[in-house]
Design an enzyme around this catalytic site. Structure first.
Site, PDB file in Angstrom:
ATOM      1  N   GLU A 135       0.826  -1.207   0.000  1.00  0.00           N
ATOM      2  CA  GLU A 135       0.000   0.000   0.000  1.00  0.00           C
ATOM      3  C   GLU A 135       0.864   1.264   0.000  1.00  0.00           C
ATOM      4  OE1 GLU A 135      -4.235  -0.707   1.926  1.00  0.00           O
ATOM      5  OE2 GLU A 135      -3.094   0.657   3.156  1.00  0.00           O
ATOM      6  N   HIS A 142       8.164 -26.651  -0.638  1.00  0.00           N
ATOM      7  CA  HIS A 142       7.505 -27.787  -1.291  1.00  0.00           C
ATOM      8  C   HIS A 142       6.325 -27.329  -2.136  1.00  0.00           C
ATOM      9  CE1 HIS A 142       9.898 -30.680   1.087  1.00  0.00           C
ATOM     10  NE2 HIS A 142       9.985 -29.615   1.875  1.00  0.00           N
ATOM     11  N   LYS A 194     -14.342   0.503  -3.754  1.00  0.00           N
ATOM     12  CA  LYS A 194     -15.437   0.901  -2.847  1.00  0.00           C
ATOM     13  C   LYS A 194     -16.531   1.596  -3.635  1.00  0.00           C
ATOM     14  CE  LYS A 194     -12.473   1.561   1.160  1.00  0.00           C
ATOM     15  NZ  LYS A 194     -11.870   2.542   2.046  1.00  0.00           N
TER      16      LYS A 194
HETATM   17  O1  PA5 Z   1      -3.739   1.366   5.791  1.00  0.00           O
HETATM   18  C1  PA5 Z   1      -4.847   1.812   5.593  1.00  0.00           C
HETATM   19  O2  PA5 Z   1      -5.098   3.021   5.680  1.00  0.00           O
HETATM   20  C2  PA5 Z   1      -6.014   0.895   5.255  1.00  0.00           C
HETATM   21  O3  PA5 Z   1      -5.612  -0.413   5.091  1.00  0.00           O
HETATM   22  C3  PA5 Z   1      -7.035   0.968   6.378  1.00  0.00           C
HETATM   23  O4  PA5 Z   1      -6.431   0.575   7.568  1.00  0.00           O
HETATM   24  C4  PA5 Z   1      -8.235   0.079   6.083  1.00  0.00           C
HETATM   25  O5  PA5 Z   1      -8.806   0.447   4.865  1.00  0.00           O
HETATM   26  C5  PA5 Z   1      -9.279   0.199   7.186  1.00  0.00           C
HETATM   27  O6  PA5 Z   1      -9.661   1.522   7.338  1.00  0.00           O
HETATM   28  P1  PA5 Z   1     -10.431   2.021   8.610  1.00  0.00           P
HETATM   29  O7  PA5 Z   1      -9.563   1.848   9.802  1.00  0.00           O
HETATM   30  O8  PA5 Z   1     -10.747   3.437   8.327  1.00  0.00           O
HETATM   31  O9  PA5 Z   1     -11.687   1.167   8.736  1.00  0.00           O
END
Ligand code: PA5
Length: 451
Positions: free
Chosen positions: A287, A308, A422
């Site tokens: 990310e 394996h 989303k």
């Molecule tokens: O790293 C990030 O920002 C995302 O992976 C969020 O943690 C994830 O989308 C969950 O978001 P939230 O904590 O707002 O529910």
């Protein structure tokens, strides 16, 4: 203390070329410390370990103890950065076969909200009926669909069983200080809340209550975890020279390899308890770096199991792989292989040896084989798997990720690409405001599937 060894990267890039990047890595590290790079609003994690007070740890522990006193099953609800850190540390540090024990001194901790599977939640709710339950719901935005759905169902179950009033003793929310549906719901219902600081993004939040609260419930020594992270914060601080800064070394080595065409990094370990550290690491690096058409693709393996399955590809498949091994110097227990007078299994050459000796030889043998096969290897050596070392490892990876993202030329603290799915999901579910887009998407799907 954790060490990085990049000598076996030589099959892909000369050590001297890695070290040529030392000034760049030091500069990027200082950008994190000074807040002079992209995403500077999200650097709250940089000095987080040293700024956590004993009072904050005490508050978290006290809330965890209260939940432990009423629940023998705690469901932790969250996704992405609001899930993976706690899951990873829990897998690393809790007794792996603890669920087989009849006598337990900590509640079972299970996770929900990281998928929308009807079967998953149904099975969880069914199994939960045999326990006294509590929940920790975690969402920074407070609006993420997956955990919101899971929380609605689990809250219904808790309220149906214990009543609205008692539900307050069994539910804790971790969310934004002021914004989001989860914050307003918690205020209305009177749930205890912990705050995720504004300047800490989800994937860097494991050392906030996002990670620390579920871990304290599970019985993890959160003070030792934070102490390990604090030590690593000092070891990677501003102006620490490259030669002494493991995070700068790791960032430089993987970027040197990336620039030579090694576009996939496989993180592996010979300790199965670290499997979810790999999952957490994949989110952190994927990310943070995968944007603008750039970024090392993070993958993970658990060894020797995956030798394996994935071993063949790693040894002989397309040559775009680098491998990073978290090498654990010492096991926490001792187990030796006995001599057997009949030796029917032919294993007497190992008699008297500890399993860790055999595991280390497997690791060394694989290292050489993979290097010979054209897969440059990096090693991250930690002393043992305990709360202190894992705390240091988490912070090490965070710091290295920030440095590495800057070396790559991206903002390691945003995640614009996460929004794309989303929007489509809301449109297809007819969320108010998305109707027009919903029609467009349905037409597209119908065209593609011929429905
Ligand atoms: O790293 C990030 O920002 C995302 O992976 C969020 O943690 C994830 O989308 C969950 O978001 P939230 O904590 O707002 O529910």
């Amino acid at each position: 203390m954790l060490k990085v060894d990049y000598n076996m990267a030589e099959t892909g890039v000369a050590v001297s070329e890695i070290e040529k990047l030392s000034a760049e890595a030091e500069r990027c590290n200082n950008m994190l410390a000074r807040g002079s790079g992209a995403g500077a609003d999200f650097l709250g994690w940089v000095n987080l370990p040293s700024s956590i007070t004993d009072g904050q740890l005490h508050d978290i522990q006290a809330a965890a103890d209260r939940l432990r006193s009423v629940a023998d099953l705690v469901i932790v609800i969250g996704i992405g950065g609001s899930y993976l850190g706690a899951k990873a540390v829990l897998e690393a540090l809790s007794e792996p076969f603890g669920y087989l024990r009849h006598k337990r001194n900590a509640p079972h901790v299970v996770f929900a909200g990281q998928n929308i599977s009807e079967d998953y939640l149904h099975n969880l709710l069914e199994a939960a009926r045999e326990y006294s339950i509590g929940a920790i719901v975690i969402s920074k935005s407070g609006t993420t669909t997956e955990p919101a759905i899971a929380f609605r169902l689990i809250r219904d179950e808790i309220e149906a069983r214990y009543g609205k009033q008692s539900a307050r003793e069994r539910i804790i929310a971790v969310t934004d200080r002021a914004r989001g549906a989860l914050k307003s719901l918690s205020d209305t219902e009177g749930y205890r809340t912990f705050v995720i600081p504004d300047n800490v993004g989800g994937r860097y939040s494991v050392l906030t209550p996002v990670g620390l609260l579920p871990l304290a419930v599970a019985g993890t020594d959160i003070a030792a975890l934070v102490a390990g992270a604090r030590e690593m914060e000092a070891a990677t601080a501003e102006n620490i020279p490259f030669a002494k800064n493991p995070a700068a070394q790791y960032a430089a080595a993987r970027n040197a390899l990336y620039r030579k065409g090694y576009k996939v990094e496989i993180l592996g370990s010979y300790e199965p308890s670290l499997q979810y550290i790999g999952e957490w690491w994949k989110q952190l690096y994927g990310e943070s770096e995968g944007k603008g058409g750039r970024g090392i693709f993070p993958a993970s393996v658990t060894l020797t199991a995956d030798l394996h399955s994935m071993g063949q590809y790693i040894q002989e498949g397309e040559r775009m792989l680098m491998e990073t091994i978290i090498s654990v110097a010492k096991p926490n227990s001792e187990l030796r292989i006995n001599a057997d007078s009949e030796n029917l299994d032919g294993l007497n050459f190992l008699s008297g040896k500890r399993l860790s000796d055999v595991n280390h030889m497997a690791e060394a043998g694989v290292l050489l084989a993979h290097c010979d096969g054209g897969v440059p290897n990096l090693r991250i050596v930690i002393d043992r798997v305990d709360a202190h070392s894992i705390g240091a490892l988490l912070y090490f990876f965070e710091r290295a990720c920030g440095i590495s993202g800057y070396m790559l030329g991206v903002n390691p603290f945003d995640q614009p690409g996460v929004e794309a799915y989303k929007k489509n999901m809301f449109a297809l579910l007819d969320k108010p405001g998305y109707e027009e887009e919903g029609c467009r998407l349905r037409a597209r799907l119908a065209g593609r599937t011929g429905e």
